[in-house]
Design a protein around this motif. Sequence first.
Motif, PDB file in Angstrom:
ATOM      1  N   HIS A 292       0.921  -1.227   0.020  1.00  0.00           N
ATOM      2  CA  HIS A 292       0.076  -0.054  -0.194  1.00  0.00           C
ATOM      3  C   HIS A 292       0.776   1.323  -0.045  1.00  0.00           C
ATOM      4  O   HIS A 292       0.596   2.170  -0.780  1.00  0.00           O
ATOM      5  CB  HIS A 292      -0.929   0.002   1.179  1.00  0.00           C
ATOM      6  CG  HIS A 292      -1.824   1.224   1.467  1.00  0.00           C
ATOM      7  ND1 HIS A 292      -2.742   1.500   0.473  1.00  0.00           N
ATOM      8  CD2 HIS A 292      -1.650   2.141   2.406  1.00  0.00           C
ATOM      9  CE1 HIS A 292      -3.253   2.639   0.967  1.00  0.00           C
ATOM     10  NE2 HIS A 292      -2.628   3.293   1.959  1.00  0.00           N
ATOM     11  N   HIS A 295       2.267   2.158  -3.092  1.00  0.00           N
ATOM     12  CA  HIS A 295       1.203   2.596  -3.987  1.00  0.00           C
ATOM     13  C   HIS A 295       1.023   1.474  -5.132  1.00  0.00           C
ATOM     14  O   HIS A 295       0.616   1.567  -6.189  1.00  0.00           O
ATOM     15  CB  HIS A 295       1.360   3.803  -4.823  1.00  0.00           C
ATOM     16  CG  HIS A 295       1.746   5.024  -4.070  1.00  0.00           C
ATOM     17  ND1 HIS A 295       0.749   5.639  -3.288  1.00  0.00           N
ATOM     18  CD2 HIS A 295       2.887   5.512  -3.758  1.00  0.00           C
ATOM     19  CE1 HIS A 295       1.253   6.675  -2.631  1.00  0.00           C
ATOM     20  NE2 HIS A 295       2.520   6.528  -2.899  1.00  0.00           N
ATOM     21  N   SER A 298      -4.531  -0.679  -3.252  1.00  0.00           N
ATOM     22  CA  SER A 298      -5.377   0.534  -2.471  1.00  0.00           C
ATOM     23  C   SER A 298      -6.223  -0.031  -1.715  1.00  0.00           C
ATOM     24  O   SER A 298      -6.683  -1.457  -1.650  1.00  0.00           O
ATOM     25  CB  SER A 298      -5.800   1.420  -3.453  1.00  0.00           C
ATOM     26  OG  SER A 298      -6.695   0.792  -4.461  1.00  0.00           O
TER      27      SER A 298
END
Length: 298
Positions: A292, A295, A298
């Motif tokens: 997470h 990135h 999500s």
Amino acid sequence: MSKQTAIGSLGRTQEILKKYGIRAKKSYGQNFLTDVNVLKKIVAAADINRDDNVIEIGPGIGALTEQLALAAGQVLALEIDQSLLPVLDDVLAPYDNVTVVNQDVLKADLPSLIKQHFSDLQKPVKVVANLPYYITSPILMGLLASPVSFDCICVMMQKEVAERLAAKPGTKQYGALTLAIQYHGQAQLAFGVSRHSFVPAPNVDSAIVTISPRKAPLARLPFSQQALFKVIRGCFAHRRKSLRNNLKRFVGKDATVLSKSVAVLDQLGIDPQLRPEKLTLLQFIDLTNGLHEAHLIS
């Protein structure tokens, strides 16, 4: 109180089935346990006493219900098969601490049922059940996600599934279901039950598992529970493949993305070539949070 033979004895079970013209319904996964010693061991495994409120799922013809009634303060039995209600009303008549309701546990409002049917809400609530094989996992996950704070969940299920619930990292039984249970509590294999203890006999042996719901929070939490189990399922999609190859399937095959996911593993000190069954729950939580922060999910 009636001096009749225990409901769970083979002779009494056959008598009840014949009297009411009952045949086990495959649609409900019905198999009737006909070993009183096993029934008593289930009650002992759940450590049932007069200070307990007990919810039983799927009482059938009342064999386990009777043993629970003899040990517990109050018993609330949820039976989905409406045709069994008059049978239960008859055979459980000697026990004034038992209430049977026609409910599907997957749809039941357990907090409301508890408030409605238990006279002392300060007593511990325990769940005891002989679960239908085909919906074992949904029932367990529903119970563990329930707002009710259960003191203990003691359930019978297919032996193979029971071994998965209580499995240790690095074993072939360890997998996504193991980790889902660990997230919510601690599972322990109590004892096995032969298929020959049932009428009709199922095709596989069974086992009793006790689950103690988690009282204290985990040392670390995922940023999202939904994301955690997405990562776990993704990593176990092909359990014989490495973490690196499984991650590729759900974060993407792009070289840059893959490089980032491997970097996350490296930062956590996890070998990308490891198979998923080597990771603990906390390592999966760290991996989820790492992906997470990079990135990648999500």
